[in-house]
Design a protein around this motif. Sequence first.
Motif, PDB file in Angstrom:
ATOM      1  N   ILE A   1      30.203  11.685  15.300  1.00  0.00           N
ATOM      2  CA  ILE A   1      30.309  11.252  13.949  1.00  0.00           C
ATOM      3  C   ILE A   1      31.886  11.150  13.336  1.00  0.00           C
ATOM      4  CG2 ILE A   1      29.651  11.157  11.458  1.00  0.00           C
ATOM      5  CD1 ILE A   1      27.340  12.726  12.143  1.00  0.00           C
ATOM      6  N   VAL A   2      32.799  12.512  13.628  1.00  0.00           N
ATOM      7  CA  VAL A   2      33.691  12.691  13.870  1.00  0.00           C
ATOM      8  C   VAL A   2      34.760  11.725  14.770  1.00  0.00           C
ATOM      9  CG1 VAL A   2      35.905  13.791  13.251  1.00  0.00           C
ATOM     10  CG2 VAL A   2      33.408  14.443  11.893  1.00  0.00           C
ATOM     11  N   THR A   3      34.539  11.367  16.131  1.00  0.00           N
ATOM     12  CA  THR A   3      35.466  10.774  16.937  1.00  0.00           C
ATOM     13  C   THR A   3      35.314   9.473  16.893  1.00  0.00           C
ATOM     14  OG1 THR A   3      33.486  11.541  18.177  1.00  0.00           O
ATOM     15  CG2 THR A   3      35.274  12.998  18.616  1.00  0.00           C
ATOM     16  N   ALA A   4      33.909   9.514  16.130  1.00  0.00           N
ATOM     17  CA  ALA A   4      33.784   7.703  16.207  1.00  0.00           C
ATOM     18  C   ALA A   4      34.575   7.425  14.845  1.00  0.00           C
ATOM     19  CB  ALA A   4      32.097   7.418  15.872  1.00  0.00           C
ATOM     20  N   LYS A   5      34.837   8.310  13.633  1.00  0.00           N
ATOM     21  CA  LYS A   5      36.221   7.987  13.275  1.00  0.00           C
ATOM     22  C   LYS A   5      36.963   8.385  13.736  1.00  0.00           C
ATOM     23  CE  LYS A   5      37.339   9.210   7.879  1.00  0.00           C
ATOM     24  NZ  LYS A   5      37.888   8.030   7.767  1.00  0.00           N
ATOM     25  N   ASP A   6      37.792   9.221  13.617  1.00  0.00           N
ATOM     26  CA  ASP A   6      38.941   9.006  14.627  1.00  0.00           C
ATOM     27  C   ASP A   6      38.820   8.086  15.624  1.00  0.00           C
ATOM     28  OD1 ASP A   6      39.695  10.948  13.039  1.00  0.00           O
ATOM     29  OD2 ASP A   6      38.683  12.852  14.742  1.00  0.00           O
ATOM     30  N   ARG A   7      38.260   7.358  16.213  1.00  0.00           N
ATOM     31  CA  ARG A   7      38.599   6.790  17.344  1.00  0.00           C
ATOM     32  C   ARG A   7      38.792   4.799  16.623  1.00  0.00           C
ATOM     33  NH1 ARG A   7      34.306   7.221  21.987  1.00  0.00           N
ATOM     34  NH2 ARG A   7      35.436   8.904  21.908  1.00  0.00           N
ATOM     35  N   TYR A   8      37.685   4.586  15.681  1.00  0.00           N
ATOM     36  CA  TYR A   8      37.916   2.797  14.951  1.00  0.00           C
ATOM     37  C   TYR A   8      38.002   3.325  13.586  1.00  0.00           C
ATOM     38  CZ  TYR A   8      34.713   2.871  19.973  1.00  0.00           C
ATOM     39  OH  TYR A   8      34.451   2.984  20.856  1.00  0.00           O
ATOM     40  N   GLN A   9      38.705   4.614  13.361  1.00  0.00           N
ATOM     41  CA  GLN A   9      39.166   3.881  12.147  1.00  0.00           C
ATOM     42  C   GLN A   9      37.922   4.185  10.683  1.00  0.00           C
ATOM     43  OE1 GLN A   9      42.248   5.218  10.995  1.00  0.00           O
ATOM     44  NE2 GLN A   9      41.734   5.465  13.283  1.00  0.00           N
ATOM     45  N   ASN A  10      37.061   2.962  10.339  1.00  0.00           N
ATOM     46  CA  ASN A  10      36.447   2.433   9.766  1.00  0.00           C
ATOM     47  C   ASN A  10      34.936   2.422  10.532  1.00  0.00           C
ATOM     48  OD1 ASN A  10      37.347  -0.181  10.331  1.00  0.00           O
ATOM     49  ND2 ASN A  10      39.133   0.532   8.780  1.00  0.00           N
ATOM     50  N   LEU A  11      34.320   1.659   9.596  1.00  0.00           N
ATOM     51  CA  LEU A  11      32.780   1.038   9.715  1.00  0.00           C
ATOM     52  C   LEU A  11      32.738  -1.103  10.828  1.00  0.00           C
ATOM     53  CD1 LEU A  11      30.024   1.234  10.061  1.00  0.00           C
ATOM     54  CD2 LEU A  11      29.760   0.424   7.717  1.00  0.00           C
TER      55      LEU A  11
ATOM     56  N   LEU B   1      34.283   0.383  13.934  1.00  0.00           N
ATOM     57  CA  LEU B   1      32.866   0.730  14.802  1.00  0.00           C
ATOM     58  C   LEU B   1      31.855  -0.541  15.031  1.00  0.00           C
ATOM     59  CD1 LEU B   1      31.419   3.241  15.834  1.00  0.00           C
ATOM     60  CD2 LEU B   1      30.003   2.982  13.671  1.00  0.00           C
ATOM     61  N   LEU B   2      32.155  -1.273  13.964  1.00  0.00           N
ATOM     62  CA  LEU B   2      30.729  -2.491  14.593  1.00  0.00           C
ATOM     63  C   LEU B   2      31.751  -3.408  15.440  1.00  0.00           C
ATOM     64  CD1 LEU B   2      29.663  -3.205  11.368  1.00  0.00           C
ATOM     65  CD2 LEU B   2      28.306  -2.050  12.781  1.00  0.00           C
ATOM     66  N   GLU B   3      32.715  -3.686  15.204  1.00  0.00           N
ATOM     67  CA  GLU B   3      33.433  -4.289  16.236  1.00  0.00           C
ATOM     68  C   GLU B   3      32.833  -4.087  17.561  1.00  0.00           C
ATOM     69  OE1 GLU B   3      37.251  -4.601  14.800  1.00  0.00           O
ATOM     70  OE2 GLU B   3      36.874  -6.054  12.878  1.00  0.00           O
ATOM     71  N   ASN B   4      33.195  -2.394  17.755  1.00  0.00           N
ATOM     72  CA  ASN B   4      33.067  -2.108  19.047  1.00  0.00           C
ATOM     73  C   ASN B   4      31.778  -1.227  19.935  1.00  0.00           C
ATOM     74  OD1 ASN B   4      35.960  -1.478  20.537  1.00  0.00           O
ATOM     75  ND2 ASN B   4      36.227  -0.720  18.317  1.00  0.00           N
ATOM     76  N   LYS B   5      30.599  -2.455  19.108  1.00  0.00           N
ATOM     77  CA  LYS B   5      29.547  -1.778  19.244  1.00  0.00           C
ATOM     78  C   LYS B   5      28.747  -1.616  20.757  1.00  0.00           C
ATOM     79  CE  LYS B   5      24.746  -3.260  18.315  1.00  0.00           C
ATOM     80  NZ  LYS B   5      23.550  -4.021  17.197  1.00  0.00           N
ATOM     81  N   GLN B   6      29.180  -3.007  21.532  1.00  0.00           N
ATOM     82  CA  GLN B   6      29.240  -3.418  22.569  1.00  0.00           C
ATOM     83  C   GLN B   6      29.874  -1.371  23.961  1.00  0.00           C
ATOM     84  OE1 GLN B   6      26.317  -5.128  23.628  1.00  0.00           O
ATOM     85  NE2 GLN B   6      26.124  -5.422  22.091  1.00  0.00           N
ATOM     86  N   GLU B   7      31.129  -1.475  23.410  1.00  0.00           N
ATOM     87  CA  GLU B   7      31.458  -0.606  24.332  1.00  0.00           C
ATOM     88  C   GLU B   7      30.628   0.281  24.365  1.00  0.00           C
ATOM     89  OE1 GLU B   7      36.214   0.171  24.141  1.00  0.00           O
ATOM     90  OE2 GLU B   7      35.245   1.648  22.623  1.00  0.00           O
ATOM     91  N   ILE B   8      30.600   0.841  22.653  1.00  0.00           N
ATOM     92  CA  ILE B   8      29.701   1.913  22.711  1.00  0.00           C
ATOM     93  C   ILE B   8      28.432   2.077  23.887  1.00  0.00           C
ATOM     94  CG2 ILE B   8      28.980   3.385  20.965  1.00  0.00           C
ATOM     95  CD1 ILE B   8      30.625   2.499  19.029  1.00  0.00           C
ATOM     96  N   LEU B   9      27.766   1.239  23.334  1.00  0.00           N
ATOM     97  CA  LEU B   9      26.063   1.217  23.915  1.00  0.00           C
ATOM     98  C   LEU B   9      26.292   0.873  25.844  1.00  0.00           C
ATOM     99  CD1 LEU B   9      24.646  -1.039  21.552  1.00  0.00           C
ATOM    100  CD2 LEU B   9      24.148   0.849  21.807  1.00  0.00           C
ATOM    101  N   LYS B  10      27.117   0.143  25.455  1.00  0.00           N
ATOM    102  CA  LYS B  10      27.552   0.431  27.197  1.00  0.00           C
ATOM    103  C   LYS B  10      26.842   1.713  27.907  1.00  0.00           C
ATOM    104  CE  LYS B  10      29.760  -1.709  31.528  1.00  0.00           C
ATOM    105  NZ  LYS B  10      30.905  -2.459  32.000  1.00  0.00           N
TER     106      LYS B  10
END
Length: 306
Positions: free
Chosen positions: A164-174, A177-186
């Motif tokens: 949760i925290v690393t996702a916020k730090d890395r992607y800044q906001n929701l 996060l949504l824009e990088n969904k495929q990168e996370i899921l792969k």
Amino acid sequence: MEYIGIDLGSNSLRAVRMDKDLKSKGEYECTIRISEELQSKGIIGERAINRLLEALYELKRVLKITQEDRIFAITTEAMRKARNKEEVLKLCLKKCGISFKIISGEEEARLTALAPKRALKEISKKNKEFQKDCYVVVDMGGASSEFIFCKNQEIFAKSFKIGIVTAKDRYQNLQGLLENKQEILKPIVEFVKKAKKEGFNAEFLIANSGIPTSIYAFKVGLENYHKIKYEGAKLTQEDFLEQLAKFLSLSLLQKIELVGKYRADVIDIGVYLFLFFMEALGFSEVLVMDEGLREGVVIDALEAIS
């Protein structure tokens, strides 16, 4: 003599007091976000260290820890990464008398699976839906998330360096996060495929981390939360989105009163990240449990002794 299991994660400090029969005699949880400056500076910052020490003092008071108790304290991804981990852990021992062991992602996954496995035996007696040979446990933490496929006495697990925290730090906001969904899921999707090739075809999903348990608490109210201990709780994707919408409609003060300062700003990211995980695993609902790593370290230690 009783046993204290302590889990120092990247976002939360959780502890439990258990007797020799592994019955819970008291619990403690506090959100302290020790990973606050980890992404930007690579260290556990001074403010986070102070919050940690204060929480450890409170933990010892709340659980009434004495010299007769045996303490099993572990810490995970934030301490694995922090350059000043030795300094921080020495302070914990010097100031609070608690010695933490840094465990690997693989060991974290193994220990995390122990408590849900034990709890599932009781839940499945009442609900035949969960009398299955294979299931998967997801423990979404602050800096890492563990995916543990369980089949009989075997596990097939992997720790991913996103929470949760690393996702916020890395992607800044929701939106980020949504824009990088495929990168996370792969990488997760690839791991799930590998698990299936190894014969781990999970028939249901279990979660025991902060976001799913918080959503369950939002849904049923704290006065009914105790049911999770002996019944577990099923949540659908729609439950997550419905409860998130209610949470987001609150004022900032109401949000902080409900979940605390260091969780209020990551609930939306946490919910969507967990929904990503559900999608990668192919499940539309999840069995939520409260038992996790803090119980797992005590179970493991007592099994080793016996």
